[in-house]
Design a protein around this motif. Sequence first.
Motif, PDB file in Angstrom:
ATOM      1  N   VAL A 131       0.841  -1.249   0.127  1.00  0.00           N
ATOM      2  CA  VAL A 131       0.001  -0.011   0.055  1.00  0.00           C
ATOM      3  C   VAL A 131       0.812   1.043  -0.229  1.00  0.00           C
ATOM      4  O   VAL A 131       0.568   2.276  -0.926  1.00  0.00           O
ATOM      5  N   ALA A 132       2.036   1.259   0.686  1.00  0.00           N
ATOM      6  CA  ALA A 132       2.803   2.251   0.803  1.00  0.00           C
ATOM      7  C   ALA A 132       3.227   2.687  -0.437  1.00  0.00           C
ATOM      8  O   ALA A 132       3.574   3.654  -0.877  1.00  0.00           O
ATOM      9  N   GLN A 133       3.950   1.646  -1.222  1.00  0.00           N
ATOM     10  CA  GLN A 133       4.581   1.831  -2.592  1.00  0.00           C
ATOM     11  C   GLN A 133       3.498   2.298  -3.548  1.00  0.00           C
ATOM     12  O   GLN A 133       4.032   3.219  -4.291  1.00  0.00           O
ATOM     13  N   ARG A 134       2.358   1.679  -3.541  1.00  0.00           N
ATOM     14  CA  ARG A 134       1.474   2.276  -4.517  1.00  0.00           C
ATOM     15  C   ARG A 134       0.981   3.945  -4.172  1.00  0.00           C
ATOM     16  O   ARG A 134       0.836   4.652  -4.972  1.00  0.00           O
ATOM     17  N   ALA A 135       0.886   4.147  -2.744  1.00  0.00           N
ATOM     18  CA  ALA A 135       0.444   5.402  -2.352  1.00  0.00           C
ATOM     19  C   ALA A 135       1.448   6.231  -2.771  1.00  0.00           C
ATOM     20  O   ALA A 135       1.104   7.480  -3.208  1.00  0.00           O
ATOM     21  N   GLU A 136       2.957   6.089  -2.585  1.00  0.00           N
ATOM     22  CA  GLU A 136       4.143   6.934  -2.767  1.00  0.00           C
ATOM     23  C   GLU A 136       3.958   6.887  -4.258  1.00  0.00           C
ATOM     24  O   GLU A 136       4.200   8.318  -4.777  1.00  0.00           O
ATOM     25  N   PHE A 137       3.658   5.976  -5.096  1.00  0.00           N
ATOM     26  CA  PHE A 137       3.810   6.229  -6.588  1.00  0.00           C
ATOM     27  C   PHE A 137       2.825   7.204  -7.125  1.00  0.00           C
ATOM     28  O   PHE A 137       3.108   7.994  -7.822  1.00  0.00           O
ATOM     29  N   HIS A 138       1.431   7.141  -6.509  1.00  0.00           N
ATOM     30  CA  HIS A 138       0.328   7.876  -6.906  1.00  0.00           C
ATOM     31  C   HIS A 138       0.553   9.523  -6.346  1.00  0.00           C
ATOM     32  O   HIS A 138       0.458  10.482  -7.208  1.00  0.00           O
ATOM     33  N   LEU A 139       1.498   9.665  -5.368  1.00  0.00           N
ATOM     34  CA  LEU A 139       1.542  10.909  -4.492  1.00  0.00           C
ATOM     35  C   LEU A 139       2.778  11.554  -5.519  1.00  0.00           C
ATOM     36  O   LEU A 139       2.707  12.718  -5.932  1.00  0.00           O
ATOM     37  N   ASN A 140       3.675  10.602  -5.919  1.00  0.00           N
ATOM     38  CA  ASN A 140       4.568  11.483  -6.786  1.00  0.00           C
ATOM     39  C   ASN A 140       4.027  11.816  -8.057  1.00  0.00           C
ATOM     40  O   ASN A 140       4.528  12.948  -8.676  1.00  0.00           O
ATOM     41  N   LEU A 141       2.874  11.104  -8.778  1.00  0.00           N
ATOM     42  CA  LEU A 141       2.432  11.663  -9.843  1.00  0.00           C
ATOM     43  C   LEU A 141       1.649  12.853  -9.622  1.00  0.00           C
ATOM     44  O   LEU A 141       1.962  13.940 -10.420  1.00  0.00           O
ATOM     45  N   ILE A 142       1.209  13.071  -8.571  1.00  0.00           N
ATOM     46  CA  ILE A 142       0.273  14.282  -8.259  1.00  0.00           C
ATOM     47  C   ILE A 142       1.497  15.344  -7.875  1.00  0.00           C
ATOM     48  O   ILE A 142       1.271  16.472  -8.563  1.00  0.00           O
ATOM     49  N   ASP A 143       2.598  14.988  -7.038  1.00  0.00           N
ATOM     50  CA  ASP A 143       3.461  16.089  -6.916  1.00  0.00           C
ATOM     51  C   ASP A 143       4.178  16.496  -8.171  1.00  0.00           C
ATOM     52  O   ASP A 143       4.571  17.753  -8.326  1.00  0.00           O
ATOM     53  N   ASN A 144       4.359  15.543  -9.162  1.00  0.00           N
ATOM     54  CA  ASN A 144       5.038  16.052 -10.507  1.00  0.00           C
ATOM     55  C   ASN A 144       4.027  16.734 -11.370  1.00  0.00           C
ATOM     56  O   ASN A 144       4.837  17.263 -12.347  1.00  0.00           O
ATOM     57  N   ASP A 145       2.870  16.844 -11.077  1.00  0.00           N
ATOM     58  CA  ASP A 145       1.941  17.440 -11.879  1.00  0.00           C
ATOM     59  C   ASP A 145       1.041  18.692 -11.173  1.00  0.00           C
ATOM     60  O   ASP A 145       0.343  18.281 -10.523  1.00  0.00           O
ATOM     61  N   PRO A 146       1.547  19.697 -11.671  1.00  0.00           N
ATOM     62  CA  PRO A 146       1.158  20.911 -10.933  1.00  0.00           C
ATOM     63  C   PRO A 146      -0.397  21.116 -11.062  1.00  0.00           C
ATOM     64  O   PRO A 146      -1.038  21.567 -10.053  1.00  0.00           O
ATOM     65  N   LYS A 147      -1.100  20.840 -12.166  1.00  0.00           N
ATOM     66  CA  LYS A 147      -2.528  20.750 -12.130  1.00  0.00           C
ATOM     67  C   LYS A 147      -2.904  19.757 -11.186  1.00  0.00           C
ATOM     68  O   LYS A 147      -3.925  20.205 -10.481  1.00  0.00           O
ATOM     69  N   ARG A 207      -1.656  18.619  -8.645  1.00  0.00           N
ATOM     70  CA  ARG A 207      -1.479  18.920  -7.108  1.00  0.00           C
ATOM     71  C   ARG A 207      -2.443  20.008  -6.794  1.00  0.00           C
ATOM     72  O   ARG A 207      -3.056  19.962  -5.702  1.00  0.00           O
ATOM     73  N   ALA A 208      -2.855  21.062  -7.700  1.00  0.00           N
ATOM     74  CA  ALA A 208      -3.602  22.127  -7.511  1.00  0.00           C
ATOM     75  C   ALA A 208      -5.073  21.558  -7.261  1.00  0.00           C
ATOM     76  O   ALA A 208      -5.624  22.078  -6.241  1.00  0.00           O
ATOM     77  N   VAL A 209      -5.344  20.521  -7.862  1.00  0.00           N
ATOM     78  CA  VAL A 209      -6.892  20.053  -7.618  1.00  0.00           C
ATOM     79  C   VAL A 209      -6.975  19.139  -6.353  1.00  0.00           C
ATOM     80  O   VAL A 209      -7.908  19.396  -5.741  1.00  0.00           O
ATOM     81  N   ALA A 210      -5.877  18.463  -5.923  1.00  0.00           N
ATOM     82  CA  ALA A 210      -5.731  17.857  -4.956  1.00  0.00           C
ATOM     83  C   ALA A 210      -5.878  18.908  -3.798  1.00  0.00           C
ATOM     84  O   ALA A 210      -6.458  18.411  -2.651  1.00  0.00           O
ATOM     85  N   GLU A 211      -5.105  19.610  -3.661  1.00  0.00           N
ATOM     86  CA  GLU A 211      -4.898  20.947  -2.407  1.00  0.00           C
ATOM     87  C   GLU A 211      -6.389  21.501  -2.464  1.00  0.00           C
ATOM     88  O   GLU A 211      -6.825  21.650  -1.187  1.00  0.00           O
ATOM     89  N   ALA A 212      -7.160  21.727  -3.467  1.00  0.00           N
ATOM     90  CA  ALA A 212      -8.252  22.632  -3.533  1.00  0.00           C
ATOM     91  C   ALA A 212      -9.299  21.504  -2.917  1.00  0.00           C
ATOM     92  O   ALA A 212     -10.223  21.970  -2.402  1.00  0.00           O
ATOM     93  N   LEU A 213      -9.365  20.163  -3.309  1.00  0.00           N
ATOM     94  CA  LEU A 213     -10.202  19.309  -2.657  1.00  0.00           C
ATOM     95  C   LEU A 213      -9.996  19.240  -1.197  1.00  0.00           C
ATOM     96  O   LEU A 213     -10.955  19.332  -0.386  1.00  0.00           O
ATOM     97  N   LEU A 214      -8.841  19.072  -0.845  1.00  0.00           N
ATOM     98  CA  LEU A 214      -8.522  18.882   0.592  1.00  0.00           C
ATOM     99  C   LEU A 214      -9.193  20.376   1.277  1.00  0.00           C
ATOM    100  O   LEU A 214      -9.644  20.153   2.440  1.00  0.00           O
ATOM    101  N   GLU A 215      -8.794  21.327   0.714  1.00  0.00           N
ATOM    102  CA  GLU A 215      -9.106  22.597   1.323  1.00  0.00           C
ATOM    103  C   GLU A 215     -10.747  22.727   1.475  1.00  0.00           C
ATOM    104  O   GLU A 215     -10.921  23.034   2.376  1.00  0.00           O
ATOM    105  N   GLU A 216     -11.174  22.266   0.481  1.00  0.00           N
ATOM    106  CA  GLU A 216     -12.816  22.265   0.380  1.00  0.00           C
ATOM    107  C   GLU A 216     -13.486  21.281   1.605  1.00  0.00           C
ATOM    108  O   GLU A 216     -14.375  21.782   2.190  1.00  0.00           O
TER     109      GLU A 216
END
Length: 128
Positions: free
Chosen positions: A87-103, A105-114
């Motif tokens: 699970v940690a490996q899969r989560a890290e993979f997906h978090l890296n994808l989000i982290d490396n894609d500014p759009k 990342r912005a969507v994820a941060e906006a969702l969390l903020e909401e």
Amino acid sequence: MIDRRDELEALLKHERLQKVQNYTARGRRFQLLPDTDLVNFWVLTMNLWANGSGEFKSQDLDDCQSEMMLRRIDPPFDRVSHVWERVAQRAEFHLNLIDNDPKARAVAEALLEEQLKSLRQQVGRPKH
């Protein structure tokens, strides 16, 4: 003042309680399952989740965890210790994808903020 970590913990707790409430409102489908079978189903479902199986249904895991919570059964994490690494490996993979894609990342941060904003509003509401 509440820090971000406390807010995130409160959000997770709130979401967990909402899942239990929804589960009970739908009729507690695992209510008659013996404790041993319930725990074994949780282990099976955790493995399906960790393996990325098409048979995994998040509703199954949520409902099983809700029933365990209602019965005050602690999840047997020792029986799924091998799962956490996958699970940690899969989560890290997906978090890296989000982290490396500014759009993304912005969507994820906006969702969390909401979600945090919604929780703040709910906490501020009178109980009646």
